[in-house]
Write an enzyme that holds these catalytic residues in place. Sequence first.
Site, PDB file in Angstrom:
ATOM      1  N   ARG A 165       0.862  -1.190   0.000  1.00 52.78           N
ATOM      2  CA  ARG A 165       0.000   0.000   0.000  1.00 52.78           C
ATOM      3  C   ARG A 165       0.894   1.234   0.000  1.00 52.78           C
ATOM      4  O   ARG A 165       1.550   1.519   0.995  1.00 52.78           O
ATOM      5  CB  ARG A 165      -0.918  -0.042   1.230  1.00 52.78           C
ATOM      6  CG  ARG A 165      -1.559   1.263   1.578  1.00 52.78           C
ATOM      7  CD  ARG A 165      -2.674   1.115   2.588  1.00 52.78           C
ATOM      8  NE  ARG A 165      -2.299   0.430   3.819  1.00 52.78           N
ATOM      9  CZ  ARG A 165      -1.661   0.986   4.849  1.00 52.78           C
ATOM     10  NH1 ARG A 165      -1.253   2.233   4.772  1.00 52.78           N
ATOM     11  NH2 ARG A 165      -1.400   0.292   5.944  1.00 52.78           N
ATOM     12  N   HIS A 222      -3.144   4.184   5.305  1.00 47.00           N
ATOM     13  CA  HIS A 222      -4.328   3.315   5.395  1.00 47.00           C
ATOM     14  C   HIS A 222      -5.573   4.044   4.892  1.00 47.00           C
ATOM     15  O   HIS A 222      -6.332   3.543   4.073  1.00 47.00           O
ATOM     16  CB  HIS A 222      -4.513   2.866   6.837  1.00 47.00           C
ATOM     17  CG  HIS A 222      -5.763   2.089   7.084  1.00 47.00           C
ATOM     18  ND1 HIS A 222      -5.993   0.847   6.538  1.00 47.00           N
ATOM     19  CD2 HIS A 222      -6.880   2.400   7.819  1.00 47.00           C
ATOM     20  CE1 HIS A 222      -7.187   0.408   6.920  1.00 47.00           C
ATOM     21  NE2 HIS A 222      -7.739   1.327   7.685  1.00 47.00           N
ATOM     22  N   TYR A 254       4.819   4.626  11.420  1.00 43.84           N
ATOM     23  CA  TYR A 254       5.098   3.188  11.550  1.00 43.84           C
ATOM     24  C   TYR A 254       5.890   2.597  10.386  1.00 43.84           C
ATOM     25  O   TYR A 254       6.169   1.399  10.376  1.00 43.84           O
ATOM     26  CB  TYR A 254       3.802   2.397  11.749  1.00 43.84           C
ATOM     27  CG  TYR A 254       2.745   2.584  10.672  1.00 43.84           C
ATOM     28  CD1 TYR A 254       2.792   1.849   9.488  1.00 43.84           C
ATOM     29  CD2 TYR A 254       1.709   3.496  10.840  1.00 43.84           C
ATOM     30  CE1 TYR A 254       1.833   2.013   8.503  1.00 43.84           C
ATOM     31  CE2 TYR A 254       0.735   3.670   9.859  1.00 43.84           C
ATOM     32  CZ  TYR A 254       0.799   2.924   8.702  1.00 43.84           C
ATOM     33  OH  TYR A 254      -0.144   3.095   7.732  1.00 43.84           O
TER      34      TYR A 254
END
Length: 374
Positions: free
Chosen positions: A268, A272, A281
Amino acid sequence: MQTTTQDVAVEAFLPSPRPVQLIDPTGAEVTQEGTRRPYAMPTADRLQDVWRHMVLGRRFDLQATALTKQGRLAVYPSSRGQEACQVGVMRSLTTRDWVFPTYRESMALVTRGIDPVEVLTLLRGSAHCGYDPMKHRTAAQCTPLATQLVHAAGTADGLRRRGEDSVALGFIGDGATSEGDFHEALNFAAVFDAPAIFFVQNNKYAISVPLSKQTKAPSLAYKAVGYGMACEQVDGNDPAAVLAVMDAALRHCRGGSGPFLIEAHTYRMDAHTNADDASRYRSGDEVTAWLDRDPIARLEAYLRARGLLNDDQANAVRQEAEALATDLRDRMNVDPQVDPMSLFDNVFSQSTPQVEQARAMVRAELDADQEEGR
């Protein structure tokens, strides 16, 4: 020791030791060796078709992301970088097959031919679903993790019982393979030989949770083996490989051999959703490294090297993509007129006392507002 017959049966379920790849990141063809099943390069027509839809899909995705920043969408989960999965799956299925998408499958639904504005209706907050699920054989986009797989398994079993030559495909992310519904759906589909395909887009993060904290399995595909289900893992950024593995899964299901699980290794590129800060992260270097595995650039290099794509053809498709984005932008800038009472429509096929009580309460509040001139 068990018999060799049982050993052979288990062997048939296992995925290839490495993800299937037909075209490498530079656009070069990869010689097939060591895979569990034979995988042939898709025809030139199919590869050209997938490249075109990936270009259209990415432009749609970028425009949807921009609409979120403009306040036209409440939320948008981007699938930039996952075009080979989103498009390759849809261009493999037929209109008689059913699809059970998650909230990240907007690009896939546009590829299926659903109006982009109808696709974004849920994310706009205007309705539970903007399109006709029965007409498109596509369930509403699902936000709870893995619940749609139970529906896919049940639908697949129903299709089999009716004698239809159709499959039901459920999309899922890597994080959702830890949910109970995932395991219940796989077990049901395997026991009843339901023609279901479970397509796992392993994009390495469940929001901010890395795959290493999600599972100790050597591959998510192996989770199917425990249920007696055939499976495969594929390079999810290789459009040709996704098509080839999908072809194998469809032959398996339509041939009456039960369900099939595919794990697509992809990434990705964006956060998100627009509500997520991915820099907390994962590193920028990690994201940059995946740019070299871009599925559109990879297939474009392959096609150009073989004289199957030239500048005029590429420019025509990119102009088509810009026209799609302009049309989407224009129509999304018109505020829809939504009836608040429609919130209670289509909740159940037969309404319940609880739904009717809620409907009456909202009706009373709206009437009171009107009397007070608000």
